[in-house]
Design a protein around this motif. Structure first.
Motif, PDB file in Angstrom:
ATOM      1  N   PRO A  90      29.216  13.213   2.284  1.00  0.00           N
ATOM      2  CA  PRO A  90      30.097  12.743   3.368  1.00  0.00           C
ATOM      3  C   PRO A  90      30.577  14.079   3.968  1.00  0.00           C
ATOM      4  O   PRO A  90      30.648  15.139   3.476  1.00  0.00           O
ATOM      5  CB  PRO A  90      31.106  11.915   2.895  1.00  0.00           C
ATOM      6  N   HIS A  91      30.711  14.118   5.549  1.00  0.00           N
ATOM      7  CA  HIS A  91      31.052  14.989   6.071  1.00  0.00           C
ATOM      8  C   HIS A  91      32.411  15.778   5.721  1.00  0.00           C
ATOM      9  O   HIS A  91      33.596  14.667   5.522  1.00  0.00           O
ATOM     10  CB  HIS A  91      31.447  14.982   7.754  1.00  0.00           C
ATOM     11  N   GLY A  92      32.814  16.771   5.400  1.00  0.00           N
ATOM     12  CA  GLY A  92      33.949  17.432   4.621  1.00  0.00           C
ATOM     13  C   GLY A  92      34.143  17.293   3.268  1.00  0.00           C
ATOM     14  O   GLY A  92      35.166  17.449   3.100  1.00  0.00           O
ATOM     15  N   ALA A  93      33.140  16.707   2.521  1.00  0.00           N
ATOM     16  CA  ALA A  93      33.269  16.349   1.168  1.00  0.00           C
ATOM     17  C   ALA A  93      33.771  17.674   0.396  1.00  0.00           C
ATOM     18  O   ALA A  93      33.150  18.512   0.887  1.00  0.00           O
ATOM     19  CB  ALA A  93      32.018  15.365   0.511  1.00  0.00           C
ATOM     20  N   VAL A  94      34.109  17.265  -0.770  1.00  0.00           N
ATOM     21  CA  VAL A  94      34.477  18.549  -1.898  1.00  0.00           C
ATOM     22  C   VAL A  94      32.945  18.434  -2.780  1.00  0.00           C
ATOM     23  O   VAL A  94      32.603  17.235  -3.242  1.00  0.00           O
ATOM     24  CB  VAL A  94      35.622  18.524  -2.568  1.00  0.00           C
ATOM     25  N   TYR A  95      32.309  19.364  -2.921  1.00  0.00           N
ATOM     26  CA  TYR A  95      30.963  19.326  -3.701  1.00  0.00           C
ATOM     27  C   TYR A  95      31.424  20.253  -5.070  1.00  0.00           C
ATOM     28  O   TYR A  95      31.688  21.510  -5.095  1.00  0.00           O
ATOM     29  CB  TYR A  95      29.769  19.991  -3.173  1.00  0.00           C
ATOM     30  N   VAL A  96      31.435  19.383  -6.228  1.00  0.00           N
ATOM     31  CA  VAL A  96      31.979  20.069  -7.506  1.00  0.00           C
ATOM     32  C   VAL A  96      30.582  20.701  -8.242  1.00  0.00           C
ATOM     33  O   VAL A  96      29.750  20.205  -8.641  1.00  0.00           O
ATOM     34  CB  VAL A  96      32.594  19.021  -8.367  1.00  0.00           C
ATOM     35  N   TRP A  97      30.575  22.182  -8.110  1.00  0.00           N
ATOM     36  CA  TRP A  97      29.388  22.871  -8.838  1.00  0.00           C
ATOM     37  C   TRP A  97      29.638  23.022 -10.215  1.00  0.00           C
ATOM     38  O   TRP A  97      30.713  22.859 -10.867  1.00  0.00           O
ATOM     39  CB  TRP A  97      29.333  24.007  -8.196  1.00  0.00           C
ATOM     40  N   PRO A  98      28.743  23.204 -11.325  1.00  0.00           N
ATOM     41  CA  PRO A  98      28.879  23.284 -12.686  1.00  0.00           C
ATOM     42  C   PRO A  98      29.723  24.305 -13.089  1.00  0.00           C
ATOM     43  O   PRO A  98      30.239  24.311 -14.548  1.00  0.00           O
ATOM     44  CB  PRO A  98      27.462  23.065 -13.231  1.00  0.00           C
ATOM     45  N   ASN A  99      29.978  25.582 -12.412  1.00  0.00           N
ATOM     46  CA  ASN A  99      30.669  26.292 -13.018  1.00  0.00           C
ATOM     47  C   ASN A  99      31.328  27.128 -11.801  1.00  0.00           C
ATOM     48  O   ASN A  99      31.269  26.826 -10.725  1.00  0.00           O
ATOM     49  CB  ASN A  99      29.758  27.448 -13.803  1.00  0.00           C
TER      50      ASN A  99
END
Length: 89
Positions: A16-25
């Motif tokens: 979604p627009h403006g989402a937080v994207y959680v990366w593995p590190n």
């Protein structure tokens, strides 16, 4: 960058627009470059420690996408926080 056509790319494009994207590190240079390449400058790329800080501050749920590799590396507490956010939507 070499591939740009895998699971992470598809997840970023579908976020979604403006989402937080959680990366593995906490090494965030590559995912930020990938998001920029994909035209997704609206994504907020964070490491898993964001989940702890977000929970500790008691913030409102935000659209969150978790990278397929990050799901495997989250602590039980971090995973539970993501589940609570999903249920609050």
């Amino acid at each position: 960058m070499t591939r740009r056509s895998g699971i992470t790319t598809r997840a970023m494009l579908a976020a979604p627009h403006g989402a937080v994207y959680v990366w593995p590190n906490q090494k965030l240079l590559y995912p930020r470059q990938l998001a920029e390449f994909l035209g997704r400058d609206d994504l907020v790329i964070v490491g898993p420690s964001w989940l702890d800080a977000h929970r500790a501050l008691g913030r409102q749920p935000v659209p969150t996408v978790t990278d397929h590799m990050a799901v495997r590396l989250l602590t039980d507490e971090q995973f539970a926080m993501l589940r609570r956010q999903d249920l609050a939507k």
